[in-house]
Write a protein that holds these residues in place. Structure first.
Motif, mmCIF file in Angstrom:
data_model
loop_
_atom_site.group_PDB
_atom_site.id
_atom_site.type_symbol
_atom_site.label_atom_id
_atom_site.label_comp_id
_atom_site.label_asym_id
_atom_site.label_seq_id
_atom_site.Cartn_x
_atom_site.Cartn_y
_atom_site.Cartn_z
ATOM 1 N N UNK A 75 0.975 -1.265 -0.117
ATOM 2 C CA UNK A 75 -0.035 -0.081 0.037
ATOM 3 C C UNK A 75 0.945 1.050 0.009
ATOM 4 N N UNK A 76 0.178 2.325 0.013
ATOM 5 C CA UNK A 76 1.021 3.489 -0.068
ATOM 6 C C UNK A 76 1.199 4.056 1.427
ATOM 7 N N UNK A 77 0.721 3.275 2.271
ATOM 8 C CA UNK A 77 0.958 3.914 3.683
ATOM 9 C C UNK A 77 0.505 2.520 4.666
ATOM 10 N N UNK A 78 0.655 2.878 5.861
ATOM 11 C CA UNK A 78 0.131 2.075 6.954
ATOM 12 C C UNK A 78 -1.337 1.432 6.859
ATOM 13 N N UNK A 79 -1.791 0.147 7.114
ATOM 14 C CA UNK A 79 -3.048 -0.054 7.165
ATOM 15 C C UNK A 79 -3.923 0.776 8.093
ATOM 16 N N UNK A 80 -3.350 1.283 9.023
ATOM 17 C CA UNK A 80 -4.250 1.983 10.189
ATOM 18 C C UNK A 80 -5.006 3.225 9.516
ATOM 19 N N UNK A 276 -7.621 -6.089 17.597
ATOM 20 C CA UNK A 276 -6.497 -6.769 17.371
ATOM 21 C C UNK A 276 -5.880 -6.546 16.131
ATOM 22 N N UNK A 277 -6.751 -6.330 14.960
ATOM 23 C CA UNK A 277 -6.039 -6.088 13.567
ATOM 24 C C UNK A 277 -5.236 -4.891 13.601
ATOM 25 N N UNK A 278 -5.034 -3.922 14.344
ATOM 26 C CA UNK A 278 -4.198 -2.895 14.262
ATOM 27 C C UNK A 278 -2.908 -3.247 14.813
ATOM 28 N N UNK A 279 -3.109 -4.293 15.963
ATOM 29 C CA UNK A 279 -1.676 -4.802 16.245
ATOM 30 C C UNK A 279 -1.002 -5.743 15.307
ATOM 31 N N UNK A 280 -2.037 -6.460 14.685
ATOM 32 C CA UNK A 280 -1.644 -7.709 13.709
ATOM 33 C C UNK A 280 -0.852 -6.788 12.406
ATOM 34 N N UNK A 281 -1.727 -5.667 11.981
ATOM 35 C CA UNK A 281 -1.276 -5.098 10.779
ATOM 36 C C UNK A 281 -0.093 -3.883 10.777
ATOM 37 N N UNK A 282 0.614 -3.922 12.070
ATOM 38 C CA UNK A 282 1.557 -2.959 12.087
ATOM 39 C C UNK A 282 2.614 -3.213 11.056
#
Length: 314
Positions: A75-80, A276-282
């Motif tokens: 992607x162009x940046x973090x998944x957050x 939890x996804x925010x932790x997983x997707x770092x």
């Protein structure tokens, strides 16, 4: 005639309360090397994380396959705060048959247009400052020849539907997306969970939706405590649930809970617990290196050539 729908304050408040967001679209790829060139060198995306798996996913992230596979998030940046692509590669599968379900992903990036021209990547102008190109496998990407915005350059994902009013009801009334725009001439509806997020466009294709073997999946997140209610609502409304609420373990990372749904045309929709996804997707700083290593270690092409055999077509 295009009808613009203005989001009212109460809708904005409800949107904020739900805190649902668009995450990614899943593409099945048969050639990781060419695919990596497209996303990294043409589009200019970054590898956010890469993982290798020895067996199939419980939530069928890699499709109906039980063997070794890999997942690469780009992607162009973090998944957050960016909508990204999930590239799933099943070892031994060389190609997938496209359907008419995925109609394109639109990106605003003059740099991507410039990259495509410089690298000789096929590019067709389809409008004023508007180009069509394809990722390996035939997936359509639309490039807007304008400077990348400070937010997410990925503007929208377009999916084909057979009954636009029925699909609009599903995505807006059941999943909670806000209708932003309707275009009666083009037979499209634009929806979203937030103004700065990637939008979802539904387009009536005047026929049956065929998912081929390359059928993708769009993913969203919501607060974890909304998942049981979402599943219960789908049961109450007699809607299809492909994977009931399940926990997915990733070694060394967070355990996430997901429920997989299907809309009236069979488009797969994943909802995952946001916390939890925010932790997983770092972002993994070694993601690019891990992808390159995975491709270098993949000797399947040599094996099939040595045994005078062709890789499977899904």
């Amino acid at each position: 005639m295009t009808q613009i729908i203005i989001i009212k304050n109460k809708q904005r408040q409800r949107l904020s309360k739900n805190m649902r967001r668009a995450l990614h679209f899943v593409f099945k790829v048969g050639d990781r090397a060419k695919t990596a060139t497209f996303y990294r060198d043409v589009l200019g995306m970054k590898v956010l994380r890469h993982e290798e798996f020895v067996e199939g996913c419980k939530a069928t992230c890699n499709g109906p396959y039980d063997g070794k596979w890999s997942k690469t998030m780009v992607g162009f940046g973090p998944e957050d705060n960016h909508f990204v692509a999930e590239l799933t590669y099943n070892y031994g599968v060389a190609e997938y048959q496209l359907g008419n379900d995925f109609l394109g992903l639109t990106i605003q990036s003059s740099q991507a247009v410039s990259n495509a021209k410089r690298l000789g990547w096929p590019l067709t102008q389809v409008g004023d400052s508007f180009y069509l190109t394809q990722a390996p496998g035939g997936y359509s990407f639309y490039l807007v020849d304008k400077e990348q915005p400070s937010t997410d350059p990925v503007q929208k994902v377009c999916l084909g539907v057979s009954d636009l009013p029925k699909s609009t009801h599903y995505w807006s009334k059941l999943l909670g997306m806000t209708v932003i725009e309707k275009d009666d001439d083009k037979k499209t509806v634009l929806l979203g969970f937030g103004e700065t997020q990637c939008k979802l466009e539904l387009q009536d294709i005047n026929g049956t939706v065929n998912h081929g073997t390359a059928f993708g999946r769009i993913a969203f997140s919501c607060p974890r405590d909304q998942l049981p209610d979402l599943e219960a609502l789908m049961k109450k409304e007699n809607q299809k649930i492909l994977t009931p609420l399940v926990s997915l373990d990733t070694p060394g990372k967070a355990t996430v809970e997901v429920v997989i749904l299907a809309d009236p045309d069979g488009h797969e929709i994943c909802f995952v617990g946001d916390e939890a996804f925010r932790q997983l997707s770092m972002v993994d700083p070694k993601g690019n290196e891990l992808l390159d290593k995975g491709m270098a270690d993949d000797k399947s092409n040599e094996w099939f050539a040595k045994h005078n055999r062709l890789k499977a077509a899904a």
